[in-house]
Design a protein around this motif. Structure first.
Motif, PDB file in Angstrom:
ATOM      1  N   ALA A  21      -0.175   1.576  -2.798  1.00 59.65           N
ATOM      2  CA  ALA A  21      -1.086   1.537  -3.944  1.00 59.65           C
ATOM      3  C   ALA A  21      -0.787   2.686  -4.912  1.00 59.65           C
ATOM      4  O   ALA A  21      -0.834   2.497  -6.139  1.00 59.65           O
ATOM      5  N   GLU A  24       2.334   1.750  -6.842  1.00 63.82           N
ATOM      6  CA  GLU A  24       2.018   0.736  -7.851  1.00 63.82           C
ATOM      7  C   GLU A  24       1.238   1.345  -9.015  1.00 63.82           C
ATOM      8  O   GLU A  24       1.444   0.966 -10.176  1.00 63.82           O
ATOM      9  N   LEU A  25       0.370   2.300  -8.718  1.00 68.26           N
ATOM     10  CA  LEU A  25      -0.360   3.000  -9.773  1.00 68.26           C
ATOM     11  C   LEU A  25       0.597   3.804 -10.647  1.00 68.26           C
ATOM     12  O   LEU A  25       0.488   3.792 -11.874  1.00 68.26           O
ATOM     13  N   GLU A  87      -4.269  -2.859 -16.557  1.00 72.50           N
ATOM     14  CA  GLU A  87      -3.563  -2.905 -15.268  1.00 72.50           C
ATOM     15  C   GLU A  87      -3.617  -1.542 -14.585  1.00 72.50           C
ATOM     16  O   GLU A  87      -3.825  -1.448 -13.376  1.00 72.50           O
ATOM     17  N   ARG A  91      -5.188  -0.825 -10.984  1.00 72.44           N
ATOM     18  CA  ARG A  91      -4.396  -0.166  -9.939  1.00 72.44           C
ATOM     19  C   ARG A  91      -5.066   1.134  -9.476  1.00 72.44           C
ATOM     20  O   ARG A  91      -4.974   1.499  -8.306  1.00 72.44           O
ATOM     21  N   TRP A  95      -6.032   1.902  -5.646  1.00 67.51           N
ATOM     22  CA  TRP A  95      -5.632   3.128  -4.971  1.00 67.51           C
ATOM     23  C   TRP A  95      -6.851   3.898  -4.461  1.00 67.51           C
ATOM     24  O   TRP A  95      -6.840   4.410  -3.345  1.00 67.51           O
TER      25      TRP A  95
END
Length: 144
Positions: A21, A24-25, A87, A91, A95
């Motif tokens: 996570a 991706e963040l 987004e 994200r 997270w």
């Protein structure tokens, strides 16, 4: 008491999910910065573009077409920047949830470790008390 933390496997899985996570963040933040930079660049180019000083019709039409294209591109890039920001926010929530889950298991692990330390200290104290009791009993018999 079991010396191994019984939820260690779950903690590893949750930690991996948190790391994923976080990655991706980071990607979403990078994409958001890039989209905002593209929009600013297009906005700057649109602001710098002007109409020709020459009164030729084709040059004027080309300049107008260029400005219309830049304006259209700016609208699209601003929409992309807003989507990238949304987004990033999504994200961030993912997270935060993953971090909260990891932290909950970590607190359980900390409690488990504290309980193990207390149990070890108690067992050590019992041994010390027994040794001291034997020594005192041995001295009592030697004195008599």
């Amino acid at each position: 008491m079991n010396r191994r933390f019984p939820l260690a496997g779950l903690l590893r899985v949750r930690a991996m999910a948190e790391e994923r996570a976080a990655a991706e963040l980071a990607t979403a933040r990078r994409d958001e910065r890039a989209a905002a930079a593209r929009a600013r660049s297009t906005e700057d180019r649109l602001g710098a573009s002007g109409l020709p000083t020459v009164a030729e019709e084709r040059a004027f039409q080309a300049a107008v077409a260029s400005r219309v294209a830049l304006a259209s591109m700016l609208v699209e890039q601003r929409a992309t920047a807003v989507a990238a920001q949304e987004e990033t926010e999504r994200r961030t929530e993912v997270w935060s949830d993953a971090r909260r889950h990891v932290r909950a298991i970590e607190r359980l692990e900390e409690r488990h470790d504290d309980m193990v330390r207390v149990e070890e200290a108690r067992a050590e104290q019992l041994v010390l008390d027994e040794v001291a009791g034997r020594r005192a009993a041995g001295q009592g018999r030697a004195d008599a």
